[in-house]
Scaffold this active site. Structure first.
Site, PDB file in Angstrom:
ATOM      1  N   GLU A 159       0.874  -1.175   0.000  1.00 59.78           N
ATOM      2  CA  GLU A 159       0.000   0.000   0.000  1.00 59.78           C
ATOM      3  C   GLU A 159       0.907   1.219   0.000  1.00 59.78           C
ATOM      4  O   GLU A 159       1.448   1.609   1.035  1.00 59.78           O
ATOM      5  CB  GLU A 159      -0.908  -0.007   1.246  1.00 59.78           C
ATOM      6  CG  GLU A 159      -1.876  -1.173   1.313  1.00 59.78           C
ATOM      7  CD  GLU A 159      -3.010  -1.071   0.309  1.00 59.78           C
ATOM      8  OE1 GLU A 159      -3.109  -0.042  -0.393  1.00 59.78           O
ATOM      9  OE2 GLU A 159      -3.815  -2.020   0.226  1.00 59.78           O
TER      10      GLU A 159
ATOM     11  N   CYS B 192      -2.558   8.748   2.461  1.00 57.73           N
ATOM     12  CA  CYS B 192      -2.270   8.253   1.109  1.00 57.73           C
ATOM     13  C   CYS B 192      -3.434   8.562   0.174  1.00 57.73           C
ATOM     14  O   CYS B 192      -3.253   8.608  -1.044  1.00 57.73           O
ATOM     15  CB  CYS B 192      -1.971   6.758   1.140  1.00 57.73           C
ATOM     16  SG  CYS B 192      -3.216   5.773   1.973  1.00 57.73           S
TER      17      CYS B 192
END
Length: 521
Positions: free
Chosen positions: A274, A308
């Site tokens: 990720e 993110c």
């Protein structure tokens, strides 16, 4: 929204009392493998709120890493034989323990990561939600029965635990990402070894203490939730090279992810990555301006632009760009910045002075390429902004092909970019190396549907009339390209933490071969 100054109302809680309730001390062992140890380098946990030391953490030595992996392997060998619904019961109790500690743990997240109180508690709520989700999955680890081409044969698939799952987390979600992995990995029968961020070790220690108590209360080896605090050389590199860890789940920068992925792939292990996001919102002429402004502001300013999924690019149709710009600048002027533990504050500090420097460098690069700062971007100083980590969120005009626009700057910089037609906006949305989250604000069905087709957004997350940030645990989270390709949570997320086995049972008295092959007489 309130004015963009720090609130004068001080937070009414005692850090010392909070630490006591969470089992933290001035100096804390950073390794848990069934017992608490830590004989390596001592690091300071520094609060971005004021730049002061919260506590010290004794990290792992190479020997303690080895001992911890051995403990996690031993715990796995016992845990894998516990029926999956029983494993789910342990995770249910973990979720309840997190509920009881939600306020305290949320405040610790705010202290150590700089998130506002609502986001700190929201991170703990994510942990609770994923535990609830994992409990349901513990009774749904399904395999298929498959029709065999051979008579009196039964073929099926079944799923087994992998072993010890390595989890490497980042500062911006210091505990939620651990839970996204560990709750699912645990109900699948795995143990977990966790390397937390060196910037947020205290939240990891407090969380592990909660998991430890749940395990001990149920006579379960608590080393199923092993913690190894340490740097890349002592812990991180050893994890990625360790064949006893068949899966490494790593959250962080694309640069870090490339290193992890390369090393793990060389030993033919699995990696769940990720990584970076350079997320965009398209605002069309038909969009609700009120919805769009709210979605953009939260996406760009939430967690001080350090998610993110933070919104970094906005593609607005040229006919509405002036109005949208005016509305956004007005909204940004009302964002209250300051101590995230104070009531009414909407944006806290960046995690470090290094992050502040990176933001200033990006703004200079933007200006060098021809972009213009429309609002904010400066470092804030004064008694209400101690520690040198507070900035005013930045809005800038830019073009989609600027080099800096294609990079992920982990800070609250929002690029406003005009577009003429939707095909152009979608192409620019997809033109960056990252592919995590995306959104479109529109009231036109055709525009929304085009954005969601295979020719639309190339991101792992695509939203309509919702911003890029704030994903629910029920959907698969992650993206492609430089985002790494990993997916956490979602309907079949458990499969990442298990190995598939195909089984064929012959209950006849013959031995027919597949594909009708005849062998011998």
């Amino acid at each position: 929204m309130a004015k963009s100054t720090s609130s004068s109302k001080k937070s009414a809680f005692s850090p010392a009392a909070l630490f006591k309730r969470l089992g933290l001390r001035d100096v804390n062992p950073g390794v848990f493998n069934g017992k608490w140890t830590g004989n390596g380098k001592v690091i300071n946990s520094i609060s971005p709120i004021d730049g002061k030391v919260l506590g010290k953490v004794k990290q792992a030595t190479a020997e303690e890493y080895e001992t911890s992996v051995q403990a996690a392997v031993k715990a796995y060998e016992s845990w894998r034989n516990v029926p999956a619904p029983r494993r789910g019961e342990i995770i249910r109790q973990l979720g309840n323990a997190l509920r009881a500690a939600k306020k305290d743990l949320g405040q610790l997240v705010s202290l150590e990561a700089g998130k506002i109180t609502a986001e700190g508690e929201g991170e703990v709520q994510e942990m609770i939600d994923i535990c609830d989700f994992a409990v349901g999955l513990s009774r749904q680890l399904y395999g298929l029965t498959i029709a065999s081409e051979r008579p009196q044969h039964r073929m099926m698939e079944q799923w087994h635990p992998l072993g010890v799952v390595g989890v490497i987390t980042s500062f911006n979600f210091p505990i939620a990402v651990w839970s996204w992995n560990s709750a699912l990995a645990a109900v699948c029968g795995n143990s977990v070894i966790w390397k937390p961020s060196g910037q947020t070790p205290l939240t990891a220690i407090a969380t592990t203490k909660i998991a430890e108590k749940v395990c001990r209360d149920n006579n379960i080896d608590p080393a199923i939730f092993t913690l190894v605090s340490g740097d890349a050389e002592t812990v991180g590199n050893r994890m990625t090279n360790d064949r006893r860890l068949p899966l490494i789940s790593a959250t962080g920068s694309t640069r870090m992810g490339r290193q992890v992925g390369e090393v793990v792939s060389k030993r033919l292990g699995r990696s769940l990555l990720e990584l970076g996001g350079n997320n965009a919102i398209i605002v069309t002429p038909s969009a609700s301006m009120d919805l769009a402004v709210r979605g953009i502001v939260f996406g760009a300013v939430g967690t001080a632009g350090q998610r993110c999924t933070s919104t970094r690019r906005v593609f607005a149709h040229e006919s509405i760009l002036p109005q949208l710009t005016e509305r956004l600048v007005s909204a940004y002027k009302q964002v209250r910045i300051g101590n995230p533990l104070e009531s009414g504050v909407l944006m806290g500090p960046l995690i470090s002075t290094r992050a502040v420097d990176a933001m200033q460098t990006a703004i200079k690069e933007l200006q060098r390429e021809g972009g213009k700062v429309l609002y904010g971007g400066e470092l804030l100083s004064g008694a209400q902004f101690p520690g040198g980590r507070y900035v005013r969120p930045c809005i800038a005009s830019a073009k989609g092909d600027y080099k800096i626009v294609h990079e992920e700057t982990f800070a609250p910089i929002l690029y406003l970019i005009p577009y003429n037609n939707l095909d152009e906006a979608i192409a620019q949305n997809n033109a960056v190396p990252q592919g995590l989250s995306s959104a479109i604000f529109t009231n036109e069905m055709r525009e929304a549907e085009q954005f969601l087709t295979c020719c639309g957004s190339d991101c792992g997350i695509a939203n309509v009339n919702i911003g890029t940030s704030g994903a629910e645990i029920g959907g698969a989270f992650g993206g492609d390209k430089d985002t790494g390709g990993g997916r956490e949570s979602g309907s079949d997320s458990w499969k990442a933490y298990m190995r598939r086995q195909t089984v064929t049972i012959n209950y006849s008295t013959q031995l027919p071969l597949a594909q009708g092959i005849q062998f011998g007489s």
